[in-house]
Design a protein around this motif. Structure first.
Motif, PDB file in Angstrom:
ATOM      1  N   ARG A   9      13.310 -24.527  13.610  1.00  0.00           N
ATOM      2  CA  ARG A   9      12.055 -25.093  14.127  1.00  0.00           C
ATOM      3  C   ARG A   9      12.011 -24.796  15.620  1.00  0.00           C
ATOM      4  O   ARG A   9      12.713 -25.437  16.421  1.00  0.00           O
ATOM      5  CB  ARG A   9      11.995 -26.595  13.851  1.00  0.00           C
ATOM      6  CG  ARG A   9      12.013 -26.928  12.354  1.00  0.00           C
ATOM      7  CD  ARG A   9      12.148 -28.417  12.099  1.00  0.00           C
ATOM      8  NE  ARG A   9      13.371 -28.950  12.674  1.00  0.00           N
ATOM      9  CZ  ARG A   9      14.572 -28.829  12.130  1.00  0.00           C
ATOM     10  NH1 ARG A   9      14.721 -28.168  10.983  1.00  0.00           N
ATOM     11  NH2 ARG A   9      15.637 -29.348  12.702  1.00  0.00           N
ATOM     12  N   LEU A  27      10.227 -24.219  19.347  1.00  0.00           N
ATOM     13  CA  LEU A  27       9.152 -24.551  20.287  1.00  0.00           C
ATOM     14  C   LEU A  27       9.227 -23.582  21.454  1.00  0.00           C
ATOM     15  O   LEU A  27      10.289 -23.405  22.061  1.00  0.00           O
ATOM     16  CB  LEU A  27       9.289 -25.984  20.794  1.00  0.00           C
ATOM     17  CG  LEU A  27       8.223 -26.420  21.815  1.00  0.00           C
ATOM     18  CD1 LEU A  27       6.837 -26.469  21.165  1.00  0.00           C
ATOM     19  CD2 LEU A  27       8.575 -27.766  22.431  1.00  0.00           C
ATOM     20  N   ALA A  69       9.923 -31.547  22.602  1.00  0.00           N
ATOM     21  CA  ALA A  69      10.730 -30.830  21.604  1.00  0.00           C
ATOM     22  C   ALA A  69      11.588 -31.784  20.791  1.00  0.00           C
ATOM     23  O   ALA A  69      11.699 -31.668  19.570  1.00  0.00           O
ATOM     24  CB  ALA A  69      11.603 -29.790  22.300  1.00  0.00           C
ATOM     25  N   TYR A  96      12.234 -30.297  16.892  1.00  0.00           N
ATOM     26  CA  TYR A  96      12.562 -28.881  17.066  1.00  0.00           C
ATOM     27  C   TYR A  96      14.059 -28.722  17.328  1.00  0.00           C
ATOM     28  O   TYR A  96      14.689 -29.587  17.945  1.00  0.00           O
ATOM     29  CB  TYR A  96      11.754 -28.292  18.224  1.00  0.00           C
ATOM     30  CG  TYR A  96      10.269 -28.246  17.962  1.00  0.00           C
ATOM     31  CD1 TYR A  96       9.706 -27.210  17.221  1.00  0.00           C
ATOM     32  CD2 TYR A  96       9.435 -29.264  18.423  1.00  0.00           C
ATOM     33  CE1 TYR A  96       8.344 -27.179  16.958  1.00  0.00           C
ATOM     34  CE2 TYR A  96       8.061 -29.235  18.168  1.00  0.00           C
ATOM     35  CZ  TYR A  96       7.524 -28.195  17.436  1.00  0.00           C
ATOM     36  OH  TYR A  96       6.170 -28.171  17.172  1.00  0.00           O
TER      37      TYR A  96
END
Length: 279
Positions: free
Chosen positions: A155, A157, A237, A242
């Motif tokens: 994930r 960012l 984040a 993330y």
């Protein structure tokens, strides 16, 4: 595009174990060769021999370092075999910063960890991390020692401000981005109204959508006046779940001192998740 040579810096600090674990996972993920470079602070002998009776202490200290290095090497070789990853161990002589920089410039991805005041063994040299990030010529993955990370790069960012450094970081992170389950582009803006960086997020997302199977999201986070942009980005984040932040590294060396950009400085001092930086 992928990473075929991953380099990890190891020492005797607590963070080295976290870095090694992530390095092995990423080497397996990218089917990459893993270079382990051992380097830690080693006082110059001149400083010891200048003091009467200090030579014996220096030799004992060198023996102590050699024993600790052997322990880390055995751990690396054992974990390398267990993970079924190809790799090599190196413990070059000479100034540690120079030795690590030479190997970093021959790697596709470099994995480092910041020095921590509570862990003296995490100190390698003055401006060690900053020098490698600005001089490696490629992506550097910074791994905090605060916790263990089950995944890195699932994930992602992206902190975007329209700069050359930000664009470079995105391109260097494409091997992660192309394999990620979730990717988002966040405009780093300090003005209350949308600026050029925020407007160009759509262009960045369109470019990245050609690399990934899932749509790239665009997000805008609010930054309180009392919080720095870097801290706000890290908070966003963390709250969004993330496991990798991608950001450009801003700074340069001047008269043997580092002029480090505000966003980069706050990210380095406050990060709680892995951060990929490029200059």
């Amino acid at each position: 595009m992928t990473y075929k040579t991953v380099m990890v810096h190891l020492d005797t600090s607590a963070g080295a174990h976290t870095r090694l674990g992530i390095a092995l996972k990423l080497a397996h993920k990218f089917d990459a060769h893993l270079d382990a470079v051992f380097a830690m602070f080693d006082p110059h002998p001149v400083g010891f021999y200048a003091m009467a009776g200090a030579s014996d202490y220096y030799e004992a200290h060198r023996k102590f370092l050699s024993e600790k290095r052997a322990v880390v090497e055995r751990l690396f070789q054992s974990e390398l075999s267990r993970a079924q990853v190809q790799g090599v161990w190196a413990a070059p002589d000479g100034y540690p910063l120079t030795a690590v920089m030479q190997r970093a410039r021959a790697a596709d991805l470099v994995i480092l960890g910041p020095a921590r005041p509570k862990d003296p063994e995490s100190y390698v040299a003055d401006n060690f991390l900053e020098t490698i990030v600005l001089g490696a010529g490629g992506p550097v993955l910074l791994v905090p020692e605060t916790s263990r990370f089950e995944t890195v790069g699932e994930r992602v960012l992206i902190g975007w401000n329209g700069s050359r450094e930000s664009a470079r970081a995105i391109r260097d992170a494409i091997p992660f981005i192309a394999r990620a389950e979730q990717v988002a582009v966040a405009a780093i803006c300090t003005a209350p109204t949308p600026g050029p960086a925020e407007s160009s997020c759509a262009d960045v997302a369109a470019m990245l959508n050609r690399h990934v199977a899932t749509p790239v999201n665009i997000c805008r986070f609010e930054r309180p006046a009392t919080v720095s942009t870097g801290e706000a980005l890290l908070k966003y984040a963390a709250e969004g779940g993330y496991d990798l932040l991608v950001a450009g590294a801003y700074g340069h060396a001047r008269f043997h001192e580092f002029v480090w950009g505000g966003v980069s400085r706050s990210i380095l001092s406050s990060m709680q998740l892995p951060v990929l930086m490029s200059h």
